[in-house]
Enzyme design. Sequence first.
Site, PDB file in Angstrom:
ATOM      1  CG  HIS A   1      -1.815   1.184   1.329  1.00 39.71           C
ATOM      2  ND1 HIS A   1      -3.121   1.189   0.904  1.00 39.71           N
ATOM      3  CD2 HIS A   1      -1.573   2.436   1.801  1.00 39.71           C
ATOM      4  CE1 HIS A   1      -3.647   2.385   1.104  1.00 39.71           C
ATOM      5  NE2 HIS A   1      -2.727   3.172   1.662  1.00 39.71           N
TER       6      HIS A   1
ATOM      7  CG  ASP B   1      -6.445  14.300  10.411  1.00 37.02           C
ATOM      8  OD1 ASP B   1      -5.912  14.401   9.291  1.00 37.02           O
ATOM      9  OD2 ASP B   1      -5.857  14.571  11.473  1.00 37.02           O
TER      10      ASP B   1
END
Length: 618
Positions: free
Chosen positions: A306, A384
């Site tokens: 990833h 976030d």
Amino acid sequence: MRLLSLFAITASTLPIAVYAAEPHSYAQPDQVQITHLDLDLTIDFPQQQLDGQATLKLNWKNPKAPSLVLDTRDLKIASIESVSADGKTAPLKYALASRDKQLGSKLTIATPTHPSQVRIVYTTVPEASGLQWLTPSQTADKKLPFMFSQSESIHARSWVPLQDSPAIRFTYTAHVTAPKDVRVAMSAINDAHHPLDGKFDFDQPHPIPSYLLAIAAGDLAVKETGPRSAVYAEPSVVGKAAHEFEDTEKMIATAEALYGPYRWGRYDILVLPPSFPYGGMENPNMTFATPTVLVGDKSLVSLVSHELAHSWSGNLVTAASWRDIWLNEGVTTYVQGRITEALYGKGLADEESLLSARALEKDIGAMPANAQKLAPDPRGVGADDSLSAVAYDKGSWFLRTLEQRFGRDTFDTYLKSYFNHFAFQSITTEQMLAYMKPNLIEKYPGKMSWSEVQDWVYGTGIPKDAPLPDSPHFDAIDKERSAFLGDTLTADKLDAKGWNTQEWMYFLDRLPDVAPLPKIKELDAAWHLTGTPNAEIGMRWYTHAIDSGDKDVWSAAAEHMTRIGRLYLTLPLYKAFAKTPDGLAYAEQVYAKAKAGYHPLTQQAVESIFASAKTADK
Ligand code: BES
Ligand code: ZN
């Protein structure tokens, strides 16, 4: 044109610059842009602060711009001066606005003469949101202190004054002074053989967005894993890490075969202490990784696939605003699956896709409509917060759907051309779609309609015909789980001896939200899940056991929560405890002891769980 603002419209022959509206930054990229950052940092462990000097090279866009506006959070500014081409300096007037809870303090520097460079002298505070400082006793080897940054999403501003928006890219150089014996690493080329003499120099020659600025320092040993890769970790961890990540070179070569050359030079991995708040962070040249993936059997190394994949999707072609984050995380999760498939087989890649797809199907309906969209409508700040399974798992599901419709060869060629076309640029969803329309959708008619594309990107939920892989192993586990819950199979008769990490995750994910306590007891007696060294399994297990009212797991859960600061592995336990008054009181005790070892982001997240549990009570 929603969400795009057009600036710098001058003579009609000039190209029109398009900037994403980025509500998380005070920067005004239509006025002026940073093109290079030169950092001079001293790491002061006793004071837990960086003493910094940031020299910003500027490209003035608007000849009438009155000022340079920067993002900061909790920085103490000592002085600001202009630096002219011949090196002459002159003080500049500036104003630091009061602190916004989300965005920090807007720094406005008066720049009537449009200097080519501006230099800011500053220090950080020990609580800087983007840094964690650890004492020697909080490290694995207890010898030296440790510090590290985590800039994504909007925390670079807490350790460097800059334009903290992913739409703005700059190169950087850094000179860092540290105590002797400490090794410093940054998101640039690192020299594994650098003497530990307290002076380190770095050069990142590729233009990167601010959220990819990174630094770490501590008792770091280095072990090579290939011709262009190594792991950095504390001496007692580095051997284990090198073993777990031994396939790194194969991963790089696999990604290159699919999407073209790895453009950054070296690819190193830094394993952080367990308080690192994320699983991994794709800092250029130096991925930061949690030690919780070091389980000994390489079963969690998709994390490396990833973060490495971000070297194409994210670091090379970057989401221009946090609203477009699926361009980073969704595309990367798709590429991650392709690397996993090539190295470890389709079986494992399909299991990982299914795990996340099934979890998303279960959860997406309960999300607010706008949060269900890959590219949401404008929304309030909280960068976030935009990090949800939708960006990762709906995003990658969309790409797997495209692959299936157009065929693997066609789609691979397309994706490679997309990375090359937008290399080293920050783009919006709309720019991505404008490229996709002629180069994929219309080029191969009859495979997918434009309205289907729009539904994936701007629609809620998951399109009905979204394809799912088959997994005979997962099917078998579904049957066993049902039999176990239906009292036709006892826990010790589950065929779980050979289950890999993902199969345990799948078994646990689909237990009822509140499983009957006797079933939990039976499972633990047969398979000894309490105390598991695998934190992915532990997080799921403890959450179920706490929800079922099994107080016998509390102390082991507390140990897990105290040891691990990774948000995704620790917050679910706090949330489970916070559902009952007894549990909440216990979790507050655990937190009181664990807090000093937690990252500022983890502290904030735990405190907000407690706060909402208490307001819900009233
Ligand atoms: N870039 C993310 C981490 C991130 C995203 C930090 C947004 C802050 C804000 C990173 O690449 C990531 O996705 N990490 C995952 C790894 C997993 C999906 C393999 C994580 O931390 O769990
Ligand atoms: Zn990612």
